[in-house]
Design an enzyme around this catalytic site. Sequence first.
Site, PDB file in Angstrom:
ATOM      1  CG  ASN A  41      67.743  78.511  32.237  1.00 21.54           C
ATOM      2  OD1 ASN A  41      66.581  78.091  32.137  1.00 21.54           O
ATOM      3  ND2 ASN A  41      68.043  79.654  32.830  1.00 21.54           N
ATOM      4  CE  LYS A  50      67.773  82.365  30.524  1.00 25.05           C
ATOM      5  NZ  LYS A  50      68.310  83.712  30.506  1.00 25.05           N
ATOM      6  CG  HIS A  83      68.056  82.247  36.476  1.00 28.30           C
ATOM      7  ND1 HIS A  83      67.667  83.452  35.945  1.00 28.30           N
ATOM      8  CD2 HIS A  83      68.965  81.739  35.621  1.00 28.30           C
ATOM      9  CE1 HIS A  83      68.309  83.646  34.799  1.00 28.30           C
ATOM     10  NE2 HIS A  83      69.101  82.618  34.575  1.00 28.30           N
ATOM     11  CD  GLU A  98      66.155  85.262  32.984  1.00 25.66           C
ATOM     12  OE1 GLU A  98      65.518  84.201  32.854  1.00 25.66           O
ATOM     13  OE2 GLU A  98      67.084  85.601  32.215  1.00 25.66           O
ATOM     14  CD  GLU A 104      73.358  82.351  34.988  1.00 27.52           C
ATOM     15  OE1 GLU A 104      73.499  81.832  33.881  1.00 27.52           O
ATOM     16  OE2 GLU A 104      72.249  82.559  35.495  1.00 27.52           O
ATOM     17  N   GLY A 112      71.821  87.215  28.471  1.00 26.73           N
ATOM     18  CA  GLY A 112      70.975  87.550  27.323  1.00 26.73           C
ATOM     19  C   GLY A 112      71.401  88.812  26.591  1.00 26.73           C
ATOM     20  CB  SER A 135      76.276  86.455  26.469  1.00 28.44           C
ATOM     21  OG  SER A 135      75.108  87.249  26.642  1.00 28.44           O
TER      22      SER A 135
END
Length: 261
Positions: free
Chosen positions: A12, A14, A102, A104, A174, A180, A216
């Site tokens: 991904n 992003k 996702h 985010e 996730e 991250g 991560s």
Amino acid sequence: MTNHVRPLVVGNWKMNLDFVEAVHLGQQIGVILKNRPAEHTDVVIAPPFVDLRSVASIIASERMLIALGAQHVNAQENGAHTGEVSLSMLRRLNVDWVLVGHSERRTNYSMSDELVKLTLRTVATSGMKAVLCVGEESGVREEGRHLDFVAEQLRHAIEGLDEKSRSAVTVAYEPLWAIGSGTSATVEQIAEMTSHVKAILRSESMAESRVLYGGSVTADNATSIITDGGVDGFLVGGASLKAESFVAIVHACNGCYAGKR
Ligand code: PGA
């Protein structure tokens, strides 16, 4: 422990890399995989929308064994949705996979559980494949509610999907606190959630659906997670932006696949 399900690794990207940089990274990944194929692992890269066409051309011209994914799609077919992209637009670009929900998008762009469900339905009934993202915030885990929370997210998203469409769904666990952050969930935490998610999938006639972990993941921790975490692959953010680390993660999965041993 070896894995009996064909692994899947999704990169991904992003909101990183313009189309020139995206082509460069795509080429680098292609070259490394050509020299050291990962024949037992499915590989997907999900660049930003504006890079899709260029990356699709590279994949086709170099005959790379990589599938193309999009990071998001609008649940509607067309119309007055400024700034959004539809599934038919993605299909024309040879996109086969779409990330749905996702964290985010859920957190920063108000994607509700209801919209995740609608979007998942749009993707899964179209013949394309979906990676449905689920995962809890740290506070939910601290309160010990993470298993129930993820079960609710998952059940809500797949509610009403017919059996054929369900087979198009991969689940990515996730945890938001690991994304991250530089620190992944522990193998024990991942193993607990993976077996929980797999039990739900079995009860929902989705025993064949793969379960990925994301948050991560690196070349250094991929082998222990795939070996002892019970996952069928990874959704990789930061480490997918460097060809060497991304392909190392792909090879970690490939080496764990039972067929190779
Ligand atoms: P990360 O991102 O690997 O950079 O933690 C994972 C993701 O958000 O999909």
